[in-house]
Write a protein that holds these residues in place. Structure first.
Motif, PDB file in Angstrom:
ATOM      1  N   LEU A 130     -24.771  -2.406  -9.591  1.00 24.94           N
ATOM      2  CA  LEU A 130     -23.517  -2.983  -8.887  1.00 24.94           C
ATOM      3  C   LEU A 130     -22.431  -3.322  -9.914  1.00 24.94           C
ATOM      4  O   LEU A 130     -21.329  -3.291  -9.602  1.00 24.94           O
ATOM      5  N   GLY A 131     -22.636  -3.239 -11.307  1.00 25.52           N
ATOM      6  CA  GLY A 131     -21.826  -3.510 -12.041  1.00 25.52           C
ATOM      7  C   GLY A 131     -21.382  -5.032 -11.756  1.00 25.52           C
ATOM      8  O   GLY A 131     -22.001  -5.819 -11.222  1.00 25.52           O
ATOM      9  N   ARG A 132     -19.825  -5.135 -11.946  1.00 29.82           N
ATOM     10  CA  ARG A 132     -19.380  -6.290 -11.793  1.00 29.82           C
ATOM     11  C   ARG A 132     -19.106  -6.564 -10.289  1.00 29.82           C
ATOM     12  O   ARG A 132     -18.359  -7.442  -9.697  1.00 29.82           O
ATOM     13  N   ALA A 133     -19.563  -5.906  -9.243  1.00 32.62           N
ATOM     14  CA  ALA A 133     -19.505  -6.023  -7.872  1.00 32.62           C
ATOM     15  C   ALA A 133     -20.449  -7.147  -7.519  1.00 32.62           C
ATOM     16  O   ALA A 133     -19.969  -7.903  -6.656  1.00 32.62           O
ATOM     17  N   VAL A 134     -21.246  -7.578  -8.385  1.00 30.67           N
ATOM     18  CA  VAL A 134     -21.877  -8.749  -8.511  1.00 30.67           C
ATOM     19  C   VAL A 134     -20.854  -9.936  -8.477  1.00 30.67           C
ATOM     20  O   VAL A 134     -21.076 -10.774  -7.400  1.00 30.67           O
ATOM     21  N   CYS A 135     -19.941  -9.878  -9.325  1.00 29.01           N
ATOM     22  CA  CYS A 135     -18.821 -10.783  -9.511  1.00 29.01           C
ATOM     23  C   CYS A 135     -18.104 -11.185  -7.982  1.00 29.01           C
ATOM     24  O   CYS A 135     -17.924 -12.070  -7.382  1.00 29.01           O
ATOM     25  N   GLY A 136     -17.739  -9.795  -7.420  1.00 29.65           N
ATOM     26  CA  GLY A 136     -16.855  -9.711  -6.266  1.00 29.65           C
ATOM     27  C   GLY A 136     -17.324  -9.981  -4.908  1.00 29.65           C
ATOM     28  O   GLY A 136     -16.772 -10.433  -4.175  1.00 29.65           O
ATOM     29  N   PHE A 137     -18.705  -9.982  -4.988  1.00 26.08           N
ATOM     30  CA  PHE A 137     -19.548  -9.955  -3.640  1.00 26.08           C
ATOM     31  C   PHE A 137     -20.522 -11.184  -3.740  1.00 26.08           C
ATOM     32  O   PHE A 137     -20.630 -11.707  -2.576  1.00 26.08           O
ATOM     33  N   LEU A 138     -21.221 -11.295  -4.973  1.00 28.63           N
ATOM     34  CA  LEU A 138     -22.484 -12.010  -4.805  1.00 28.63           C
ATOM     35  C   LEU A 138     -22.398 -13.170  -5.610  1.00 28.63           C
ATOM     36  O   LEU A 138     -23.509 -14.136  -5.314  1.00 28.63           O
ATOM     37  N   CYS A 139     -21.430 -13.441  -6.310  1.00 25.08           N
ATOM     38  CA  CYS A 139     -21.541 -14.971  -7.147  1.00 25.08           C
ATOM     39  C   CYS A 139     -21.012 -15.910  -6.403  1.00 25.08           C
ATOM     40  O   CYS A 139     -19.763 -16.107  -6.064  1.00 25.08           O
ATOM     41  N   PRO A 140     -21.818 -16.908  -6.209  1.00 31.15           N
ATOM     42  CA  PRO A 140     -21.470 -18.260  -5.533  1.00 31.15           C
ATOM     43  C   PRO A 140     -20.313 -19.077  -6.300  1.00 31.15           C
ATOM     44  O   PRO A 140     -19.287 -19.487  -5.616  1.00 31.15           O
ATOM     45  N   PHE A 141     -20.302 -18.880  -7.377  1.00 32.78           N
ATOM     46  CA  PHE A 141     -19.128 -19.755  -8.138  1.00 32.78           C
ATOM     47  C   PHE A 141     -17.802 -19.141  -8.234  1.00 32.78           C
ATOM     48  O   PHE A 141     -16.809 -19.662  -8.044  1.00 32.78           O
ATOM     49  N   TRP A 177      -6.169 -16.826 -10.451  1.00 31.37           N
ATOM     50  CA  TRP A 177      -7.354 -16.264  -9.383  1.00 31.37           C
ATOM     51  C   TRP A 177      -8.452 -15.890 -10.375  1.00 31.37           C
ATOM     52  O   TRP A 177      -8.569 -15.388 -11.415  1.00 31.37           O
ATOM     53  N   ARG A 178      -9.499 -16.733 -10.145  1.00 31.83           N
ATOM     54  CA  ARG A 178     -11.135 -16.618 -10.951  1.00 31.83           C
ATOM     55  C   ARG A 178     -10.834 -16.846 -12.213  1.00 31.83           C
ATOM     56  O   ARG A 178     -11.488 -15.991 -12.909  1.00 31.83           O
ATOM     57  N   PRO A 179     -10.202 -17.861 -12.855  1.00 31.84           N
ATOM     58  CA  PRO A 179     -10.300 -18.172 -14.170  1.00 31.84           C
ATOM     59  C   PRO A 179     -11.483 -18.134 -14.919  1.00 31.84           C
ATOM     60  O   PRO A 179     -11.619 -17.634 -16.195  1.00 31.84           O
ATOM     61  N   PHE A 180     -12.599 -18.626 -14.405  1.00 27.94           N
ATOM     62  CA  PHE A 180     -13.889 -18.837 -15.030  1.00 27.94           C
ATOM     63  C   PHE A 180     -14.516 -17.345 -15.417  1.00 27.94           C
ATOM     64  O   PHE A 180     -15.006 -16.822 -16.473  1.00 27.94           O
ATOM     65  N   CYS A 181     -14.173 -16.496 -14.339  1.00 32.37           N
ATOM     66  CA  CYS A 181     -14.700 -15.005 -14.103  1.00 32.37           C
ATOM     67  C   CYS A 181     -13.811 -14.408 -15.309  1.00 32.37           C
ATOM     68  O   CYS A 181     -14.506 -13.458 -16.220  1.00 32.37           O
ATOM     69  N   LYS A 182     -12.724 -14.468 -15.516  1.00 34.48           N
ATOM     70  CA  LYS A 182     -11.989 -13.904 -16.486  1.00 34.48           C
ATOM     71  C   LYS A 182     -12.107 -14.112 -17.919  1.00 34.48           C
ATOM     72  O   LYS A 182     -12.171 -13.374 -18.579  1.00 34.48           O
ATOM     73  N   TYR A 183     -12.162 -15.555 -18.003  1.00 34.91           N
ATOM     74  CA  TYR A 183     -12.222 -15.938 -19.437  1.00 34.91           C
ATOM     75  C   TYR A 183     -13.448 -16.313 -20.084  1.00 34.91           C
ATOM     76  O   TYR A 183     -13.710 -16.418 -21.302  1.00 34.91           O
ATOM     77  N   LEU A 184     -14.189 -16.894 -19.314  1.00 35.72           N
ATOM     78  CA  LEU A 184     -15.508 -17.500 -20.106  1.00 35.72           C
ATOM     79  C   LEU A 184     -16.701 -17.068 -19.297  1.00 35.72           C
ATOM     80  O   LEU A 184     -17.790 -17.212 -19.895  1.00 35.72           O
ATOM     81  N   GLY A 212     -20.566 -12.163 -16.194  1.00 36.22           N
ATOM     82  CA  GLY A 212     -19.549 -11.228 -16.009  1.00 36.22           C
ATOM     83  C   GLY A 212     -19.428 -10.197 -17.223  1.00 36.22           C
ATOM     84  O   GLY A 212     -19.288  -9.134 -16.935  1.00 36.22           O
ATOM     85  N   ALA A 213     -19.414 -10.858 -18.515  1.00 39.53           N
ATOM     86  CA  ALA A 213     -19.239  -9.992 -19.540  1.00 39.53           C
ATOM     87  C   ALA A 213     -20.382  -8.991 -19.592  1.00 39.53           C
ATOM     88  O   ALA A 213     -20.288  -7.723 -19.923  1.00 39.53           O
ATOM     89  N   ILE A 214     -21.759  -9.354 -19.377  1.00 41.26           N
ATOM     90  CA  ILE A 214     -22.888  -8.442 -19.489  1.00 41.26           C
ATOM     91  C   ILE A 214     -22.643  -7.342 -18.264  1.00 41.26           C
ATOM     92  O   ILE A 214     -22.513  -6.134 -18.573  1.00 41.26           O
ATOM     93  N   TYR A 215     -22.047  -7.884 -17.008  1.00 44.97           N
ATOM     94  CA  TYR A 215     -22.178  -6.652 -15.937  1.00 44.97           C
ATOM     95  C   TYR A 215     -20.828  -5.907 -16.013  1.00 44.97           C
ATOM     96  O   TYR A 215     -21.090  -4.523 -15.735  1.00 44.97           O
ATOM     97  N   GLY A 216     -20.029  -6.368 -16.985  1.00 43.65           N
ATOM     98  CA  GLY A 216     -18.831  -5.498 -17.161  1.00 43.65           C
ATOM     99  C   GLY A 216     -19.107  -4.327 -17.943  1.00 43.65           C
ATOM    100  O   GLY A 216     -18.462  -3.322 -17.747  1.00 43.65           O
ATOM    101  N   ALA A 263     -13.944  -3.007 -17.525  1.00 44.45           N
ATOM    102  CA  ALA A 263     -14.887  -3.891 -17.402  1.00 44.45           C
ATOM    103  C   ALA A 263     -14.554  -5.064 -16.693  1.00 44.45           C
ATOM    104  O   ALA A 263     -15.374  -5.974 -16.398  1.00 44.45           O
ATOM    105  N   GLU A 264     -13.194  -5.449 -16.667  1.00 47.01           N
ATOM    106  CA  GLU A 264     -12.808  -6.531 -15.919  1.00 47.01           C
ATOM    107  C   GLU A 264     -12.651  -6.443 -14.400  1.00 47.01           C
ATOM    108  O   GLU A 264     -12.506  -7.177 -13.633  1.00 47.01           O
ATOM    109  N   CYS A 265     -12.986  -5.209 -13.893  1.00 44.42           N
ATOM    110  CA  CYS A 265     -12.790  -5.142 -12.649  1.00 44.42           C
ATOM    111  C   CYS A 265     -14.136  -5.546 -11.776  1.00 44.42           C
ATOM    112  O   CYS A 265     -15.097  -5.228 -12.177  1.00 44.42           O
ATOM    113  N   ILE A 266     -13.672  -6.426 -10.872  1.00 46.07           N
ATOM    114  CA  ILE A 266     -14.663  -7.266 -10.067  1.00 46.07           C
ATOM    115  C   ILE A 266     -15.214  -6.399  -8.721  1.00 46.07           C
ATOM    116  O   ILE A 266     -15.949  -6.830  -7.921  1.00 46.07           O
TER     117      ILE A 266
END
Lengths: 45, 288
Positions: free
Chosen positions: B85-96, B193-200, B204-208, B248-251
């Motif tokens: 899935l790559g970062r589709a995990v971030c866009g679809f599956l991550c609760p945070f 929009w989603r500051p934790f995903c973007k910066y911290l 997300g860095a791994i999936y990216g 790598a930043e695309c969720i």
């Protein structure tokens, strides 16, 4: 239209790693840690 | 896929990963066999609702174990989710990630594009290298990212403390520190929009890293693209899908797909070739 072979290869490698880890009991270590409250995670140190 | 469908998937994913509902009332966590399986997103295993294990917590614990063994199992899980899935995990599956999106819906001053945005994104790679990999290898028995930074763990602590007196009686400086970080992230989510995903987020860095290779990824049809800029204006992760498809930043939230007036973009296993012509009535996406 080609299917992404790199992804399929990586997924196969991932499954091999999971099986290798499970065969050496690494999932038990994950279960042990995850089934108790992690004091560090919740901020109790 | 319209945004409501993605929202529904996010809600269902968050519920499924936290389906131990009685834990929210008893102050106890689930400890059954499902906990040996890592969930794809950032979901602390000490959350009273959590049914699975957090991949980042599991990775840090494996690396910081007294007797080091390469964590084949956890790395395999991360590799599988990343390659699939790559970062589709971030866009679809991550609760945070979903929680941040919900907060961002609250009407407030919004500023998503600013000069420091790009350099700040490198912080998550530093966190991944230092707090998740290098330091846990050297400082034993300490998951440093979980201990000092992870906001999902802090949320779990708050939820546990409500019904667990042992937890609530031991809250101290570390909890205050983590609560401040969580507070900053939640307030920042109102504006960005989603500051934790973007910066911290190190997950997300791994999936990216897998975004370019993952089975589910973005595709662009250069013959249909008219370079109108609608997609980059719509992208809340501030990337240009035409120049940086599968960056790598695309969720994979699909904002660019919906904004494209020519149906040149699609998310999936293969490039979609549609026969429909460009609608003359389709106005370019209104930039946020």
């Amino acid at each position: 239209m080609k299917t992404n072979k790199t992804a399929l290869l990586l997924m196969a490698a991932a499954i091999a790693l999971i099986v290798l880890g499970a065969a050496s009991g690494q999932q038990t270590a994950v279960l042990q840690k995850a089934s108790q409250i992690c004091m560090e995670c919740i901020g109790l140190g | 896929m319209d945004n409501r469908k993605r929202f529904s998937i996010q809600a269902v994913a968050a519920l499924l990963q936290n389906a131990n509902f009685k834990g929210f009332f008893s102050g106890k966590i689930y400890s059954g066999p499902l906990k040996q399986i890592c969930v794809p997103g950032l979901n602390c295993y000490s959350c009273p609702g959590a049914l699975g294990a957090c991949p980042l917590g599991s990775l840090q614990n494996s690396l910081s174990a007294l007797k080091f063994r390469f964590p084949y199992y956890v790395v395999g899980m991360l590799l599988f989710f990343g390659a699939f899935l790559g970062r589709a995990v971030c866009g679809f599956l991550c609760p945070f990630g979903w929680i941040q999106e919900l907060i961002h819906r609250i009407p407030f001053f919004k500023r998503n594009r600013f000069r420091a945005d790009r350099p700040l994104r490198n912080i998550k790679y530093i966190i991944l290298a230092l707090l998740v990999i290098i330091l846990p290898l050297t400082v034993k028995l300490t998951p440093l990212f979980c201990k000092y930074l992870c906001p999902a763990g802090t949320s779990a602590g708050i939820l546990l403390a409500v019904n667990n007196t042992l937890v609530s009686s031991r809250l101290g400086f570390l909890f205050t520190w983590k609560a401040v970080i969580l507070g900053i992230i939640l307030v920042a989510s109102l504006i960005i929009w989603r500051p934790f995903c973007k910066y911290l987020c190190p997950l997300g860095a791994i999936y990216g890293l897998f975004n370019r290779f993952s089975l589910i990824r973005m595709h662009i049809d250069p013959e249909r693209c008219i370079s109108c800029g609608s997609c980059s204006a719509a992208c809340r992760m501030n990337i240009d899908p035409v120049r940086e498809i599968n960056h790598a930043e695309c969720i994979r939230c699909g904002d660019c797909v919906r904004a494209c007036p020519c149906s040149a973009l699609n998310l999936g296993m293969r490039q979609k070739r549609t026969q429909t012509e460009i609608s003359p009535d389709h106005a370019p996406f209104d930039a946020r």
